[in-house]
Enzyme design. Structure first.
Site, PDB file in Angstrom:
ATOM      1  N   ASP A   1       0.547  -0.729   0.473  1.00  0.00           N
ATOM      2  CA  ASP A   1       0.336   0.362  -0.179  1.00  0.00           C
ATOM      3  C   ASP A   1       0.711   1.045   0.119  1.00  0.00           C
ATOM      4  O   ASP A   1       2.314   1.143   0.526  1.00  0.00           O
ATOM      5  CB  ASP A   1      -0.774   0.078   1.142  1.00  0.00           C
ATOM      6  CG  ASP A   1      -2.001   1.062   1.423  1.00  0.00           C
ATOM      7  OD1 ASP A   1      -2.581   1.439   0.792  1.00  0.00           O
ATOM      8  OD2 ASP A   1      -1.606   1.399   2.737  1.00  0.00           O
TER       9      ASP A   1
ATOM     10  N   ASP B   1       0.234   5.534   1.114  1.00  0.00           N
ATOM     11  CA  ASP B   1       0.202   6.339   2.153  1.00  0.00           C
ATOM     12  C   ASP B   1      -0.324   5.038   3.356  1.00  0.00           C
ATOM     13  O   ASP B   1      -0.781   4.276   3.630  1.00  0.00           O
ATOM     14  CB  ASP B   1      -1.246   7.102   1.709  1.00  0.00           C
ATOM     15  CG  ASP B   1      -1.415   7.681   0.658  1.00  0.00           C
ATOM     16  OD1 ASP B   1      -0.044   8.014  -0.008  1.00  0.00           O
ATOM     17  OD2 ASP B   1      -2.600   8.134  -0.080  1.00  0.00           O
TER      18      ASP B   1
END
Length: 175
Positions: free
Chosen positions: A7, A9
């Site tokens: 992922d 952020d």
């Protein structure tokens, strides 16, 4: 192929509940950049799957998102590494797409791009939606305690979820 999916952020860069809207707001976690470079130099392909609903919300455009990803690639390249495929969901939570995590569309795009199975591939995230997306395609869910990780730890985690302090700790374990 040694594939690792991340992922963005909260895993690679600092997260914000107010969204990352500009290149200046995209602040990398230095140890994460170093971890990606180390993994890449060791033969790992590091791909990224990220929800970016700020596009649908009108907070920033595709050019800004691409500038953030270009900066990520530059920083990793400065340390002798490479970032693989970056896929993103530009939709809002109510748009009914199949790519927004916790749905599996982004991870399926990565599998198709690399023509590989995701069974057992580690997907590293900081939120429940990341862990659910991992499970949906047979990935190994991995939670880091950066970004939303501390909040996610207060909820029930999917069985078999591995937990690490940060991406550097994940890299150290894999290497």
């Amino acid at each position: 192929m040694k594939l690792l999916i991340l992922d963005r952020d909260g895993v690679i860069n600092l997260d914000s509940d107010a969204y990352i809207k500009t290149l200046d707001e995209w602040i990398p976690i230095p140890s994460s950049i170093a971890a990606i470079a180390r993994l890449s130099r060791a033969g790992w392909t590091v791909a990224v799957a990220t929800n970016q609903s700020g596009i649908a919300r009108g907070y920033y455009g595709l050019a800004t998102l691409e500038a953030m990803h270009d900066r990520l690639r530059e920083l990793v390249a400065e340390q002798g590494g490479e970032v693989g495929l970056i896929v993103y969901c530009p939709h809002g939570p109510d748009d009914g797409c199949d790519c927004r995590k916790p749905k599996a569309g982004l991870l399926e795009q990565i599998a198709a791009h690399y023509a590989t199975s995701l069974a057992g591939v580690w997907f590293v995230g900081d939120s429940s939606s990341d862990l659910q997306a991992a499970l949906a395609v047979g990935c190994q869910p991995v939670l880091v305690k950066t970004g939303k990780g501390p909040r996610t730890l207060t909820k029930a985690l999917p069985p078999g979820t591995l937990v690490f302090d940060d991406l550097a700790a994940v890299a150290a374990h894999l290497l």
